[in-house]
Design a protein around this motif. Structure first.
Motif, PDB file in Angstrom:
ATOM      1  N   UNK A   1       0.842  -1.191   0.000  1.00  0.00           N
ATOM      2  CA  UNK A   1       0.000   0.000   0.000  1.00  0.00           C
ATOM      3  C   UNK A   1       0.886   1.254   0.000  1.00  0.00           C
ATOM      4  N   UNK A   2       0.533   2.270  -0.788  1.00  0.00           N
ATOM      5  CA  UNK A   2       1.360   3.491  -0.788  1.00  0.00           C
ATOM      6  C   UNK A   2       1.328   4.206   0.562  1.00  0.00           C
ATOM      7  N   UNK A   3       2.490   4.722   0.969  1.00  0.00           N
ATOM      8  CA  UNK A   3       2.623   5.587   2.135  1.00  0.00           C
ATOM      9  C   UNK A   3       3.115   6.954   1.675  1.00  0.00           C
ATOM     10  N   UNK A   4       2.752   7.968   2.431  1.00  0.00           N
ATOM     11  CA  UNK A   4       3.186   9.331   2.142  1.00  0.00           C
ATOM     12  C   UNK A   4       4.573   9.561   2.732  1.00  0.00           C
ATOM     13  N   UNK A   5       5.457  10.192   1.948  1.00  0.00           N
ATOM     14  CA  UNK A   5       6.797  10.568   2.415  1.00  0.00           C
ATOM     15  C   UNK A   5       6.948  12.084   2.319  1.00  0.00           C
TER      16      UNK A   5
ATOM     17  N   UNK B   1      15.697  20.463   1.719  1.00  0.00           N
ATOM     18  CA  UNK B   1      15.354  21.433   0.665  1.00  0.00           C
ATOM     19  C   UNK B   1      14.453  20.838  -0.417  1.00  0.00           C
ATOM     20  N   UNK B   2      13.567  19.941  -0.004  1.00  0.00           N
ATOM     21  CA  UNK B   2      12.622  19.304  -0.926  1.00  0.00           C
ATOM     22  C   UNK B   2      11.222  19.530  -0.385  1.00  0.00           C
ATOM     23  N   UNK B   3      10.352  20.190  -1.159  1.00  0.00           N
ATOM     24  CA  UNK B   3       9.019  20.524  -0.683  1.00  0.00           C
ATOM     25  C   UNK B   3       7.958  19.540  -1.159  1.00  0.00           C
ATOM     26  N   UNK B   4       8.250  18.743  -2.196  1.00  0.00           N
ATOM     27  CA  UNK B   4       7.226  17.851  -2.727  1.00  0.00           C
ATOM     28  C   UNK B   4       6.930  16.712  -1.746  1.00  0.00           C
ATOM     29  N   UNK B   5       5.696  16.216  -1.817  1.00  0.00           N
ATOM     30  CA  UNK B   5       5.277  15.064  -1.037  1.00  0.00           C
ATOM     31  C   UNK B   5       5.032  13.906  -1.998  1.00  0.00           C
ATOM     32  N   UNK B   6       5.525  12.741  -1.638  1.00  0.00           N
ATOM     33  CA  UNK B   6       5.495  11.594  -2.537  1.00  0.00           C
ATOM     34  C   UNK B   6       4.751  10.448  -1.869  1.00  0.00           C
ATOM     35  N   UNK B   7       3.892   9.770  -2.627  1.00  0.00           N
ATOM     36  CA  UNK B   7       3.298   8.527  -2.172  1.00  0.00           C
ATOM     37  C   UNK B   7       3.929   7.373  -2.940  1.00  0.00           C
ATOM     38  N   UNK B   8       4.366   6.351  -2.204  1.00  0.00           N
ATOM     39  CA  UNK B   8       4.951   5.183  -2.845  1.00  0.00           C
ATOM     40  C   UNK B   8       4.758   3.968  -1.941  1.00  0.00           C
ATOM     41  N   UNK B   9       4.641   2.777  -2.542  1.00  0.00           N
ATOM     42  CA  UNK B   9       4.498   1.570  -1.731  1.00  0.00           C
ATOM     43  C   UNK B   9       5.827   1.162  -1.108  1.00  0.00           C
ATOM     44  N   UNK B  10       5.751   0.424  -0.006  1.00  0.00           N
ATOM     45  CA  UNK B  10       6.957  -0.118   0.605  1.00  0.00           C
ATOM     46  C   UNK B  10       7.608  -1.139  -0.313  1.00  0.00           C
TER      47      UNK B  10
ATOM     48  N   UNK C   1      12.387   5.357   7.926  1.00  0.00           N
ATOM     49  CA  UNK C   1      11.491   5.551   9.067  1.00  0.00           C
ATOM     50  C   UNK C   1      11.280   7.023   9.409  1.00  0.00           C
ATOM     51  N   UNK C   2      12.262   7.879   9.152  1.00  0.00           N
ATOM     52  CA  UNK C   2      12.160   9.276   9.562  1.00  0.00           C
ATOM     53  C   UNK C   2      11.149  10.081   8.745  1.00  0.00           C
ATOM     54  N   UNK C   3      10.891   9.693   7.519  1.00  0.00           N
ATOM     55  CA  UNK C   3      10.114  10.537   6.608  1.00  0.00           C
ATOM     56  C   UNK C   3       8.805   9.921   6.153  1.00  0.00           C
ATOM     57  N   UNK C   4       8.552   8.649   6.482  1.00  0.00           N
ATOM     58  CA  UNK C   4       7.276   8.031   6.120  1.00  0.00           C
ATOM     59  C   UNK C   4       6.215   8.512   7.098  1.00  0.00           C
ATOM     60  N   UNK C   5       5.003   8.787   6.588  1.00  0.00           N
ATOM     61  CA  UNK C   5       3.949   9.435   7.369  1.00  0.00           C
ATOM     62  C   UNK C   5       2.745   8.496   7.520  1.00  0.00           C
ATOM     63  N   UNK C   6       2.697   7.702   8.577  1.00  0.00           N
ATOM     64  CA  UNK C   6       1.519   6.853   8.783  1.00  0.00           C
ATOM     65  C   UNK C   6       0.285   7.707   9.070  1.00  0.00           C
ATOM     66  N   UNK C   7      -0.877   7.196   8.681  1.00  0.00           N
ATOM     67  CA  UNK C   7      -2.111   7.967   8.867  1.00  0.00           C
ATOM     68  C   UNK C   7      -2.910   7.516  10.077  1.00  0.00           C
ATOM     69  N   UNK C   8      -2.469   6.433  10.746  1.00  0.00           N
ATOM     70  CA  UNK C   8      -3.185   5.968  11.932  1.00  0.00           C
ATOM     71  C   UNK C   8      -2.262   5.076  12.757  1.00  0.00           C
ATOM     72  N   UNK C   9      -2.743   4.641  13.909  1.00  0.00           N
ATOM     73  CA  UNK C   9      -1.920   3.851  14.817  1.00  0.00           C
ATOM     74  C   UNK C   9      -1.598   2.476  14.250  1.00  0.00           C
ATOM     75  N   UNK C  10      -2.519   1.904  13.489  1.00  0.00           N
ATOM     76  CA  UNK C  10      -2.271   0.576  12.921  1.00  0.00           C
ATOM     77  C   UNK C  10      -1.123   0.621  11.918  1.00  0.00           C
TER      78      UNK C  10
END
Length: 309
Positions: A204-208, A215-224, A238-247
């Motif tokens: 499933x794609x995650x937001x990075x 110095x990068x403003x774009x947001x990227x979605x990509x699967x693991x 791990x530092x830049x991936x943005x989970x959307x919930x606790x699960x």
């Protein structure tokens, strides 16, 4: 899942390099150039200045040609084959103490990288490579320069749209450093890999999203996990991936912890003047913590890019 120890690769007759198994890693190979050939390359490149390389992209390929000619038939193809071959996926090579001039290090790393293909723009530095220092104190917003933290396993290029096929890291200088070994994990050496691949979040794609220092403003979605020309591949930090919930967060935490604990995660020592190149699709990399020392100093260069088409 560990592969058998790699065997030496015999270069063609007349070549000025050899390839042997790396002493620290069962997959990565070590390439050794003949000293006279390396001296010849440094002499050939002497009058090329680093600013010229930053401003004029075709000069980077000119350096690659100079090195390939000095090291002989099949050198360039051997490097490409090593990085693309999933059994290996990477190599180390160095300048063997022939110089300690940072400009020579930039030229040598540039030549190696541009044998593989074009270097990506590095937004952190504003050019195609980045030099950075790890020392006792740091106030940055990522683990890259934080000496006493475990720099967790990750791939590069997660938060940019430009493809990142390969990664090159070269050690420029090191003083008062104990620890800080490079850590590599090949996907096929990770015993618990498939339980994460087959999880509902595995593809499933995650937001990075990158911190300000990148110095990068774009947001990227990509699967693991995904399929590439190299088979099963991964994109994760791990530092830049943005989970959307606790699960999702718990899944990512368990995945990262599994990588760190894997017996396939191997420490590799990189001497000053040596570089390592890894395939960014099926290798993760990180760094062990240093032991505390107020005089700690390490300088590295990073290049990353795409394979030539």
């Amino acid at each position: 899942m560990n592969a058998p120890l790699a065997k030496p690769i015999l270069p063609p007759r007349g070549a000025s390099f050899s390839v042997s198994p790396h002493p620290d890693h069962h997959r990565i190979m070590h390439v050794t150039g003949e000293r006279d050939a390396l001296v010849g390359f440094l002499r050939d490149a002497h009058d090329i200045d680093v600013q010229n390389l930053e401003y004029v992209p075709f000069m980077r390929y000119y350096l690659a040609d100079l090195l390939a000619k000095r090291l002989g038939e099949n050198f360039a193809q051997t490097l490409v084959d090593l990085v693309k071959d999933r059994r290996h996926g990477g190599f180390t090579i160095g300048l063997q103490g022939l110089t300690d001039d940072p400009a020579d290090f930039v030229k040598f790393g540039t030549a190696i990288g541009h044998i593989l293909g074009p270097g990506n723009h590095d937004a952190m530095s504003g050019t195609y490579f980045a030099r950075f220092v790890v020392k006792h104190t740091d106030d940055s917003d990522s683990y890259l320069r934080q000496a006493y933290r475990l720099f967790t396993m990750h791939t590069d290029g997660t938060f940019v749209s430009e493809a990142t096929d390969w990664l090159l890291m070269m050690k420029f200088a090191e003083r008062n450093a104990v620890g800080g070994e490079s850590r590599f994990l090949h996907l096929d050496d990770w015993a618990e890999r498939d339980q994460f691949v087959n999880h509902k979040f595995g593809t499933r794609p995650f937001l990075y999203k990158a911190p300000g220092s990148k110095n990068v403003s774009e947001k990227i979605e990509r699967p693991l996990f995904f399929q590439s020309e190299f088979g099963l591949s991964i994109s994760f930090i791990d530092q830049f991936v943005q989970p959307s919930n606790r699960e999702e967060a718990e899944f990512l935490r368990e995945l990262s912890a599994s990588m760190e604990a894997s017996i396939g995660t191997t420490e590799v020592v990189l001497p000053v003047g040596d570089l390592v190149v890894l395939n960014n699709y099926f290798y993760l990399h990180g760094r062990a913590p240093f032991k505390k020392n107020e005089a700690l100093f390490r300088e590295l260069m990073r290049q990353r890019g795409m394979f030539s088409q």
